[in-house]
Design a protein around this motif. Structure first.
Motif, PDB file in Angstrom:
ATOM      1  N   GLY A   9       0.816  -1.202   0.000  1.00  0.00           N
ATOM      2  CA  GLY A   9       0.000   0.000   0.000  1.00  0.00           C
ATOM      3  C   GLY A   9       0.851   1.253   0.000  1.00  0.00           C
ATOM      4  O   GLY A   9       2.079   1.193   0.083  1.00  0.00           O
ATOM      5  N   TRP A  36      -9.580  -9.809  -1.886  1.00  0.00           N
ATOM      6  CA  TRP A  36      -9.270  -8.487  -1.374  1.00  0.00           C
ATOM      7  C   TRP A  36     -10.576  -7.736  -1.118  1.00  0.00           C
ATOM      8  O   TRP A  36     -11.494  -7.772  -1.942  1.00  0.00           O
ATOM      9  N   ARG A  38     -12.056  -3.881   0.816  1.00  0.00           N
ATOM     10  CA  ARG A  38     -11.588  -2.562   1.224  1.00  0.00           C
ATOM     11  C   ARG A  38     -12.647  -1.867   2.059  1.00  0.00           C
ATOM     12  O   ARG A  38     -13.845  -2.154   1.931  1.00  0.00           O
ATOM     13  N   ARG A  45     -17.149  -2.390   4.847  1.00  0.00           N
ATOM     14  CA  ARG A  45     -16.164  -3.144   4.080  1.00  0.00           C
ATOM     15  C   ARG A  45     -16.848  -3.752   2.863  1.00  0.00           C
ATOM     16  O   ARG A  45     -17.949  -4.305   2.963  1.00  0.00           O
ATOM     17  N   ASP A  89     -10.828   5.143  -4.820  1.00  0.00           N
ATOM     18  CA  ASP A  89     -10.235   3.859  -4.439  1.00  0.00           C
ATOM     19  C   ASP A  89      -9.525   3.954  -3.089  1.00  0.00           C
ATOM     20  O   ASP A  89      -9.064   2.928  -2.564  1.00  0.00           O
ATOM     21  N   ALA A  91      -8.774   3.701   0.544  1.00  0.00           N
ATOM     22  CA  ALA A  91      -9.363   2.845   1.575  1.00  0.00           C
ATOM     23  C   ALA A  91      -8.256   2.025   2.227  1.00  0.00           C
ATOM     24  O   ALA A  91      -7.111   2.011   1.750  1.00  0.00           O
ATOM     25  N   TYR A  93      -7.158  -1.662   2.558  1.00  0.00           N
ATOM     26  CA  TYR A  93      -7.386  -2.894   1.807  1.00  0.00           C
ATOM     27  C   TYR A  93      -7.004  -4.087   2.674  1.00  0.00           C
ATOM     28  O   TYR A  93      -5.905  -4.132   3.250  1.00  0.00           O
ATOM     29  N   TYR A  94      -7.922  -5.051   2.736  1.00  0.00           N
ATOM     30  CA  TYR A  94      -7.733  -6.241   3.562  1.00  0.00           C
ATOM     31  C   TYR A  94      -7.706  -7.492   2.687  1.00  0.00           C
ATOM     32  O   TYR A  94      -8.516  -7.644   1.771  1.00  0.00           O
ATOM     33  N   GLY A 117      -4.525  -5.317   7.155  1.00  0.00           N
ATOM     34  CA  GLY A 117      -4.929  -4.171   6.336  1.00  0.00           C
ATOM     35  C   GLY A 117      -3.743  -3.327   5.914  1.00  0.00           C
ATOM     36  O   GLY A 117      -2.768  -3.187   6.647  1.00  0.00           O
ATOM     37  N   GLN A 119      -3.041   0.540   3.913  1.00  0.00           N
ATOM     38  CA  GLN A 119      -3.684   1.770   3.471  1.00  0.00           C
ATOM     39  C   GLN A 119      -3.295   2.099   2.037  1.00  0.00           C
ATOM     40  O   GLN A 119      -2.116   2.082   1.682  1.00  0.00           O
TER      41      GLN A 119
END
Length: 124
Positions: A9, A36, A38, A45, A89, A91, A93-94, A117, A119
């Motif tokens: 990220g 994935w 976010r 989410r 976009d 967020a 992201y997980y 996560g 960023q």
């Protein structure tokens, strides 16, 4: 147990690209779906992209044609290539993975795991 570690990220200008990685480690027998998700501030989410162990993929409409999910089964790693990034976009992201893991005595169990996560911030 199993751990998922994300990386890649950062801050990028609109129109730029980033590549996220998610590496799974632990007493893993196999990994089914990887994906994935976010979460932007003040929002729920949401799914971004998923891939099965056979390589089938699914994308949110908002990222189709811009993002590509892939995986290296030998490395237990999933990737998200993000191109033509937009401010929306932005967020955290997980990574998510459904993992069958060793619990000893020749037995295994399946469970869903999440990464911590990473960023992603896209400036306009």
């Amino acid at each position: 147990q199993v751990q998922l570690v994300e990386s890649g990220g950062g801050l990028v200008q609109g129109g730029g690209s980033l590549r996220l990685s998610c590496a799974a480690s632990g007493r893993i027998f196999s990994i089914n779906d990887m994906g994935w998700y976010r979460q932007a501030p003040g929002k729920q989410r949401e799914l971004v992209a998923t891939t099965t162990s056979a390589g089938s993929t699914k994308y949110a409409d908002s990222v189709k044609g811009r993002f590509t999910i892939s995986r290296d089964n030998a490395k237990n790693t999933a990737y998200l290539q993000m191109n033509s990034l937009k401010p929306e976009d932005t967020a955290v992201y997980y990574c998510n993975a459904r993992v069958r893991y060793d619990i000893g005595y020749g037995l295994s169990r399946m469970n869903d795991y999440w990464g911590q996560g990473t960023q992603v911030t896209v400036s306009s």
